[in-house]
Structures are given as structure tokens and as C-alpha cells.
Design an enzyme around this catalytic site. Sequence first.
Site, short mmCIF file in Angstrom:
data_model
loop_
_atom_site.label_atom_id
_atom_site.label_comp_id
_atom_site.label_asym_id
_atom_site.label_seq_id
_atom_site.Cartn_x
_atom_site.Cartn_y
_atom_site.Cartn_z
N HIS A 35 0.82 -1.22 0.00
CA HIS A 35 0.00 0.00 0.00
C HIS A 35 0.86 1.28 0.00
O HIS A 35 0.41 2.32 0.46
CB HIS A 35 -1.00 0.00 1.17
N THR A 36 2.07 1.15 -0.47
CA THR A 36 2.94 2.32 -0.58
C THR A 36 3.00 2.81 -2.02
O THR A 36 3.36 3.96 -2.26
CB THR A 36 4.37 1.97 -0.13
N GLY A 124 -4.00 -12.80 -4.36
CA GLY A 124 -3.07 -11.69 -4.12
C GLY A 124 -1.79 -11.84 -4.92
O GLY A 124 -0.77 -11.25 -4.58
N LEU A 125 -1.83 -12.62 -6.00
CA LEU A 125 -0.62 -12.84 -6.81
C LEU A 125 -0.72 -12.11 -8.15
O LEU A 125 0.04 -12.39 -9.08
CB LEU A 125 -0.40 -14.34 -7.04
N SER A 126 -1.66 -11.19 -8.24
CA SER A 126 -1.79 -10.31 -9.41
C SER A 126 -2.10 -11.05 -10.71
O SER A 126 -1.47 -10.80 -11.74
CB SER A 126 -0.52 -9.47 -9.60
N ASP A 172 1.92 -3.92 -9.45
CA ASP A 172 1.64 -5.25 -10.00
C ASP A 172 1.99 -5.32 -11.48
O ASP A 172 2.62 -6.28 -11.94
CB ASP A 172 0.15 -5.60 -9.82
#
Length: 387
Positions: A35-36, A124-126, A172
Site C-alpha cells: 500500500h505504498t 493476491g498474486l496479481s 503489479d
Amino acid sequence: MQIVSPLVKLKFIALFQSAPLLIHAPGRINLIGEHTDYNEGFVMPAAIRMGLNFAFGVSDQSQSSIYSLKYHQLHVLDLSNPAKVETPVWVNYFLGIIDRLNTRGLKLDNFNCVFDGDLPTGAGLSSSAAMECGFVFGLNKLFNLGLTRLEMIYMAQWSEHNYAGVQCGIMDQFASMMGKANHAFILDCRSLEYEYLPLELGDYTLLLCDTNVKHTLASSEYNTRRNECQQGVKLISKKYPIVKSLRDVTQPMLQVCKEMLPEQIYNRCRFVVEENNRVVEAAHDLKQGDLAAFGKKMFLAHEGLSALYQVSCSELDFLVQFAKQETGVLGARMIGGGFGGCTLNIVHKNNSAPFLDSAKAAYHLKFGIEMSSYVVQPGAGTDVLIE
Ligand code: GLA
């Protein structure tokens, strides 16, 4: 060189009777820096060997066809009208790309495409970035459009924003397009400068524990976090006008502003400021070969994601807490947007099998859900598949 899944090729030949151009687009993990990216900060992703394969060919028909081997669905589309569709949902990632190419005035002829892969969705692995990147890369090759990788990354991100409705950062798509075998990289999401970091893990290995849950608030909460960060920037910039994003905020500045910020906004900002520092320090740990220090930062990152940024969930928290008590585990944390998906764990090779066995048993006992697991290896970015 990638190993070809013969399936997309065979299916393409069966459906379209010609030899295709083959493309591989990987998924990604993120070692640290969550989230950066949309706060113009630092991230440390790596493309992984798991990904999607595409077969492309020019078509002499008046429409284009895309076949999903996973869903056994054929979608026929008109290139001049790439409007979003209700179903099948997967086609929207591609329609967004076609829209972008049309807007750029790039000329596409009709084409056929088959795609498939071993990348789980919602983990969550895009997988969505891999769809977008593989698709735009394939069309760029097939029609010699002359796009750079960076231009394709932006098109892929645009498709995610406008056709999938997630206001994602750049990580991503950048990772799927720019990954390098056996390397992670640190990316400055403001300047887009990056540095490849060799991932020399010695006796350790990277394991993903997949919660197999994806809570429905994932995309709405994601967009909410983005807004909360922007609210933070707005308030902090009243005191410090040089602040244009949370990237510009230091810990002392944040302390000065603490009283001005609603508690929740303060917590979101605090997490991002701390996480940015962690990524920079973690890159140093990797260069020094100090995996133990790196792993500690992963645990701290998870604590922040759970308590301050509030994008974890009980399943992810459970798996990270479990990992913390196990022998041979240096670090663990959730990866990606959150609210489900995977934890990433750095585990000693000798402990991997018992760790996974006991995690699966404990997770099942607690939630009644099967946990899946994957051993991940950093792989190359999106490219033509060489057979
Ligand atoms: C999702 C988004 C990324 C990034 C992560 C969180 O994966 O697509 O841009 O914001 O969440 O780090």
C-alpha cells in the site's frame, strides 16, 4: 527460458488451425512495501514463475476471438466497440487494453487468442496484472505496435482502474512486465527508478500460504484506503506545503501533525511512513545477506497492515501468528491488497514440509477451510515464450 504449457498452443491450433505466437506473463509476490505504491513510495516485488500463457494469431474473420481455457469460454468481440461487458467478467481486462490501443490510434487487425495458466485468482498474486500485461504485450508483438514496456505498464494499469474498478498503484503491472529471474527489485513509485536485487536465500525458501478466502470488501476498501491517504496528505500539507504525497512525510513531521489528524487517518499515514522506511532498510538487509533482519521487518509490516492500515483479516492474521511460533521461520506477512489471499513466509528448507503440514492442520481446525500452499521462485517478466 520458460517451460511452455502445451495446452494453449494445442487449443489454439485446434480452434484456429494455425501456429500461434506464445507469450508468458507472470504473477508477482511482494517481499515488502504494501500500500505504498499509490503513495509514491517504495515497494519490493518479484515476478514469480507461476503465471499465464497466451497464444495469439491474426484472424481473417470480421471479429476477434478470445478463449479462456480455465473457464472453457469463447468470447467474440468487435474491436471498434470495446465497451465493458457484464459477463464474462475476465474479458473486461482485455477490453480495457483494446480501448487504450484504439485511443492511441494504433491499428489492430482482428486476432485470435487463447490463454491459460497456473496462477490462482484472488490469491493476491496479481493474476489480473498478468492478464493485462500478457495481452497488451502479445498484441504489441503481433501487430508491431512499437510500444515500450513502460507504455504497456500504464495501459495495463489504466485497464485495471477503468474496467476492473480498482484504483491500483503501479506495482503489479510493473512487476509482471519488468521481473527478472532470481531477483526481486526495489521500485521508487514516484520516479519509477528501480534496482534489481539478487534473491540469494541460501538454505531458506519462499512459501506462500493461501487462505483461500477473498472477502468481498477488498476492492471497495482498497479505494477507501487511497482516499484516506489523500485526506492525510491534504491535512499535513496545511502545516507542510511541500508535502504532495505521503512519500514526502517523515516520522517527525507526522508527530507534529498528530493532533490535527483524525485517529484513523493518522494510523493510515503512520503505517505508510513506517512501511516506506522499512522497504529502504530491508533492501539494505538483502544486500548484506541478513535474512533474519529482513524477516523481522516482514512481521512488523504485517502488524502495521493489520492494526494501523486494517487491510488484513482473521485468516491472514492467524497464519502469520502461527508462522511466528514455528521453528525455521524468519518472517511472514500478508501480501497484496489484503482481505484474503496469501501470506508470504521465509522458511528454512528443512522445516518447510513440517511447517506446511502443521499450518494446514491448524488452519483447518480453526476455520474449517483448506489452506493451499505454493513454493515460489522469482521468475522473468512478461515475454515471448521460447519453446
Ligand atoms: C494491490 C494493488 C497494488 C498495491 C497492492 C498493495 O495488489 O494492485 O497496486 O497497491 O495492492 O500494496
